[in-house]
Scaffold this active site. Structure first.
Site, PDB file in Angstrom:
ATOM      1  CE  LYS A  97      -6.312  -2.383  -2.446  1.00 34.78           C
ATOM      2  NZ  LYS A  97      -5.150  -1.658  -2.997  1.00 34.78           N
ATOM      3  N   GLY A 158       1.997   5.401  -1.780  1.00 32.56           N
ATOM      4  CA  GLY A 158       3.574   5.470  -1.880  1.00 32.56           C
ATOM      5  C   GLY A 158       3.928   6.700  -1.414  1.00 32.56           C
ATOM      6  CB  ALA A 184      -3.232   4.541  -0.600  1.00 28.41           C
ATOM      7  N   GLY A 185      -0.854   5.308   1.612  1.00 30.89           N
ATOM      8  CA  GLY A 185      -0.555   6.611   2.364  1.00 30.89           C
ATOM      9  C   GLY A 185       0.198   6.240   3.688  1.00 30.89           C
ATOM     10  CG  ASN A 206       3.094  -2.975  -1.193  1.00 31.17           C
ATOM     11  OD1 ASN A 206       4.340  -3.318  -0.888  1.00 31.17           O
ATOM     12  ND2 ASN A 206       2.435  -3.511  -2.292  1.00 31.17           N
ATOM     13  CB  THR A 207       5.123   2.101  -0.318  1.00 32.94           C
ATOM     14  OG1 THR A 207       4.330   1.827  -1.534  1.00 32.94           O
ATOM     15  CG2 THR A 207       6.176   2.824  -0.332  1.00 32.94           C
TER      16      THR A 207
END
Lengths: 257, 257, 257, 257
Positions: A97, A158, A184-185, A206-207
């Site tokens: 990645k 995040g 992301a987001g 993830n976050t």
């Protein structure tokens, strides 16, 4: 079956995940297993590759799980290529990645260095999954140099803000010949379902899982939401209408008697 | 277990559904069973209550399914009360979904007549579930006269636009002492998940399932999305952040060597 | 000329304002004169009607300014009617902005009491301007009892969130036979321009001007924005397009040589 | 005075415009003069530079107007540099709006070729104004090679969708050391005001004026809206609040007696 194919691998789950921010390795393992994720990104930096008993790697040693090393922390193409080579040797995988975000505040990716590194890594035999801004022209250029998918962002990493790039994700999906993975987001299951409904091939979360009060339950929620969004995409959503349309018949049954 | 209680009934599923717009009764039955919905609204007008073999009723005769007659088609409180009484007799249930929408174009509910009818129906022993605009003050007044839940709309019926009343749904949920069920406007699983994430107790979906190209698959997608949203609500979502926050460590592992 | 007519009065300005929250009466006067507003609402409570030299009234004594007493602080129809009668006597005007919001937290208006009070005040000869939720059915019912305009909210008072009720404001404007004035929630000139662009007849702005760091400059900004939005409405906006469309010719002038 | 400085020029107007899509040159001239725009972009292709009486140039010959040739139609950096050199010779200006959008459907700009061309054009002594995706990292890289401003898009050209890149425009504005001009997508005066309110230094509007039913009136509307947005930015907007806050005092004046 509705499997997702990237390079030579097939995935039954369209929920990709990451290993950052969990409060413990055990909690990470429990959540990621519950998510049924088959591709999990890990920052090379966090892994002690000399140590066979490295905590993260040990917890992720599972037949269903494919590790996806990321280049987080590098600042340009040269560093990225070096990092990818290290990770290939350490983790015995040619998947990477590609993340190049020199800016420490918003962590947004660098389009120029990313394209440069992608081109070189493809030549070096890597399966390249680049994390990028939701820039449709950049996506096409990456496709032209041979990346195996594109990973446009929904919002800053995040931030949990959701699909703030919606207009452009739709264009990317419309134009792409490689899988599109929204990265992301994504801060809630509804965001993940939305990405899938517009035709994204997968999402990376993830976050939102790791920092939830209950990461295992949240992992399961995302698993269900990704499935729901994909099923809805396949079954085709009803169109948005400007006027109302009754579900039940409107004519008064009273006045008709 | 995370059951929803309304009046004397408990529901394992937080997805309520309707019977309108399906292309066949068999498809309706298959989709609604797949949805695992336990409360299904039906317009009294569509049911031939004299006929024991009425097509709709026959298809919905299942131990898990509770029928919820609605007053769709009435234009004022008086007609609504009469319709509710008819439905109680015909379907042997004192539950009623109170819908009074005199306007044929947007099908938006009348707040004045709805409150008036709700008050009278409560006195007559009904379990009243009123369909209303997302008006927080009206919700409190309905609660005061004794309705068992409130059903504010997300967008005009059948528009599939989603939570266009989000600001007000959040206030309603914050203030309500009875269950809040988002009704009308939910056009995709992500909308349903979103409603659940903000704390709605249930959603009612009809058009989006019935007019999909594949109603059975879409019903399952909504089932999963509602579960996902509820789980995320219980597990608490991560907060939205203005700045980015890295999932992976940022410091360059290269520069540290 | 594009004047706005309400009852027997004509307005050249479509920016209505209020008197609350200014840090001084002088600043209030300067800002409101700069706004060119011709209809300014004032809470009866704040005015000492016995005192000819009352600070607020004295500052608003200007040939262009019409005072619009409001019933802010009342909790039901009965109190509202009484307050309107007091204000008529005190301020020598039969115009009244009808506000009934029993809830102290979100200050949202009560649809039931507002309709009741409106009906009675119309009978008593008042020009009634009701502040209400953006509920299209309620707007029609108010119109039927004879109010001279409707004042639906964009968002909770003082929230500065803008047109959170957009979908419903558009329906109200589409259906209304009396002027539609967007009241509450407008927090920036772009919000005001937006309301005018969709066809609102006027906007009422108070908080966003009064609590700005520079109320006089902000008043002028709103004045310009309201004009801009109205001009755009009259000149008709270009349609939103799904695909791009070049302003400049696309064909390469290089390749053509 | 609140002037905008780019390179060696000062602008009193923060509304930049274009010359495409007007139904006649006379209407273009009338609208652009009414807009008070001081920087007007023109596609070199449309101008017959051999002809002193070229229609467009003749109409734009006005002391207040600065022409800004653009490279619309080129497909890569090499073509862009050549086009800029042609335009410098033809129009006697070293200013250039750099547009490289190879894709004919969405007309989105190419980040790689744009950076390459910008670097070269800066070395050749041009004042470079690059049209780009709202990519904060790309903006910083362009700044580093010496462009005099950045021109991120709000939405695809001609789509009139407004600030679909809002999250990223805010980051760009926060980080930029050169003026930020929002280009493309602005479809209404409220969009333009919004861009100015968040701190953009200027906006470029073409389609929304040119294809309106009344381009002259629409040009004036944009002029007012841009001023309004800039004034509001300077006067500082009131913060958005989660709870309501009354403009008028809430305590009932009736109950206090």
């Amino acid at each position: 079956m509705d499997v997702l194919k990237i390079a030579d691998k097939e995935f039954n789950s369209r929920l990709f995940t990451g290993t950052g921010k969990f409060s413990s390795s055990q909690l990470m393992k429990d959540a990621l297993l519950c998510s049924e994720s088959e591709l999990i990104t890990v920052a090379l930096k966090r892994v002690d590759v000399q140590d066979e008993n490295d905590d993260i790697l040990r917890h992720l040693d599972h037949p269903r799980i494919n590790l996806l090393p990321n280049t987080s922390g590098v600042r340009d193409a040269k560093e990225a290529v070096f990092a990818a080579q290290l990770s290939r040797e350490a983790l015995q995988t040619n998947w990477v990645k590609l993340e190049i975000h020199p800016d420490p505040k918003y962590l947004l990716p660098d389009p120029i260095e990313t394209l440069k590194a992608a081109e070189e890594l493809v030549k070096l035999g890597f399966v390249v999954m680049p994390y990028i801004h939701a820039d449709p022209v950049l996506c096409k250029r990456l496709e032209e140099v041979g990346v195996q998918c594109v990973m446009p962002l929904g919002a800053p990493i995040g931030s949990n803000k959701g699909l703030k790039t919606l207009e452009f994700l739709e264009i990317i999906i419309d134009q792409s010949n490689v899988p599109v993975i929204v990265d992301a987001g994504i801060g809630s299951p509804s965001h993940a379902a939305h990405a899938m409904e517009i035709g994204a091939d997968a999402v990376l979360v993830n976050t939102a899982i790791a920092v939830s009060s209950h990461p295992v339950a949240m992992a399961e929620a995302f698993k269900l939401a990704v499935k729901a969004g994909r099923m809805a995409y396949n079954a085709r959503l009803a169109p948005v209408r400007q006027k109302a349309e009754a579900s039940s018949p409107l004519t008064s049954f009273l006045s008709e008697n």
